[in-house]
Design an enzyme around this catalytic site. Sequence first.
Site, PDB file in Angstrom:
ATOM      1  N   ASP A 174     -77.078 -73.980 -33.746  1.00 32.64           N
ATOM      2  CA  ASP A 174     -77.024 -75.262 -34.452  1.00 32.64           C
ATOM      3  C   ASP A 174     -76.001 -75.143 -35.567  1.00 32.64           C
ATOM      4  OD1 ASP A 174     -78.522 -73.556 -36.089  1.00 32.64           O
ATOM      5  OD2 ASP A 174     -79.861 -75.136 -36.792  1.00 32.64           O
TER       6      ASP A 174
ATOM      7  N   HIS B 267     -76.502 -62.762 -30.264  1.00 30.10           N
ATOM      8  CA  HIS B 267     -75.785 -63.678 -31.154  1.00 30.10           C
ATOM      9  C   HIS B 267     -74.896 -62.877 -32.121  1.00 30.10           C
ATOM     10  CE1 HIS B 267     -75.249 -66.875 -34.183  1.00 30.10           C
ATOM     11  NE2 HIS B 267     -75.549 -67.712 -33.216  1.00 30.10           N
TER      12      HIS B 267
ATOM     13  N   PHE C 189     -69.540 -72.592 -34.723  1.00 28.69           N
ATOM     14  CA  PHE C 189     -69.008 -71.389 -35.368  1.00 28.69           C
ATOM     15  C   PHE C 189     -67.797 -71.637 -36.266  1.00 28.69           C
ATOM     16  CE2 PHE C 189     -71.119 -69.806 -31.491  1.00 28.69           C
ATOM     17  CZ  PHE C 189     -72.077 -68.995 -32.089  1.00 28.69           C
TER      18      PHE C 189
ATOM     19  N   TYR D 284     -73.864 -74.810 -39.092  1.00 23.75           N
ATOM     20  CA  TYR D 284     -74.068 -74.132 -40.377  1.00 23.75           C
ATOM     21  C   TYR D 284     -74.804 -75.074 -41.317  1.00 23.75           C
ATOM     22  CZ  TYR D 284     -70.439 -70.813 -38.811  1.00 23.75           C
ATOM     23  OH  TYR D 284     -69.694 -69.885 -38.132  1.00 23.75           O
TER      24      TYR D 284
END
Length: 222
Positions: free
Chosen positions: A59, A181, A72, A61
């Site tokens: 999801d 991740h 990202f 930041y």
Amino acid sequence: MTFKEIIEHEKQKNYYLELKKKIDQEYATQTVYPPRQEIFRSLNLTSFDDVKVVIVGQDPYHEPGQANGLAFSVHANITVPPSLVNIYKECHDDLGCYIPNHGDLTAWAKQGVLLLNNVLTVRAHQANSHRGLGWEQLTLNIIRYLNQREKPLVFILWGKNAQEKIQYIDTSKHLIIKSSHPSPYSANYGFFGSKPFSKANAFLVQHQIEPIDWQIKNLERR
């Protein structure tokens, strides 16, 4: 087929109507990221037919100024977040790319890298706070549409949330690259050393598709 057509089609469905009510309420009463006009930025920057690689994040930041609608990525004037620092480190170790001086991944998006979060909004300071509101259905349907394309694709799935999509991807046609991740909590458990960038490019070249230039160029600082 375009992403705009897909979204317009999804907007007629009951789940989306319910999602919209919840998101309207959230933006009206809470601090929510990204800015509303940037929610679908990933789908606006990369056209459906041009997608070569799909990178699925969790999801957006959740700190001020960070989220910009691309998984990202942050705008160039924002400090590079830890997950992206680790992505850059892996890109360096995998392909020899230098570490750029900013975190804007627009150059990837413009080459056909769809930077798609599993969930497209988040409350300030509360990671994964919009999980379960309905975004997962939308992003799953986007992946289903992409999966139906004849042209082969690479799906890069980092972390458990992204890997929930695996069962909907035809691996006889498309390539799945999965690992932990890139966040500081999990990068050492399979992300580092996974070589996703070279693997993606090798697959694209094998299918006579122009590979991605993963090098994000430095910006001149004044």
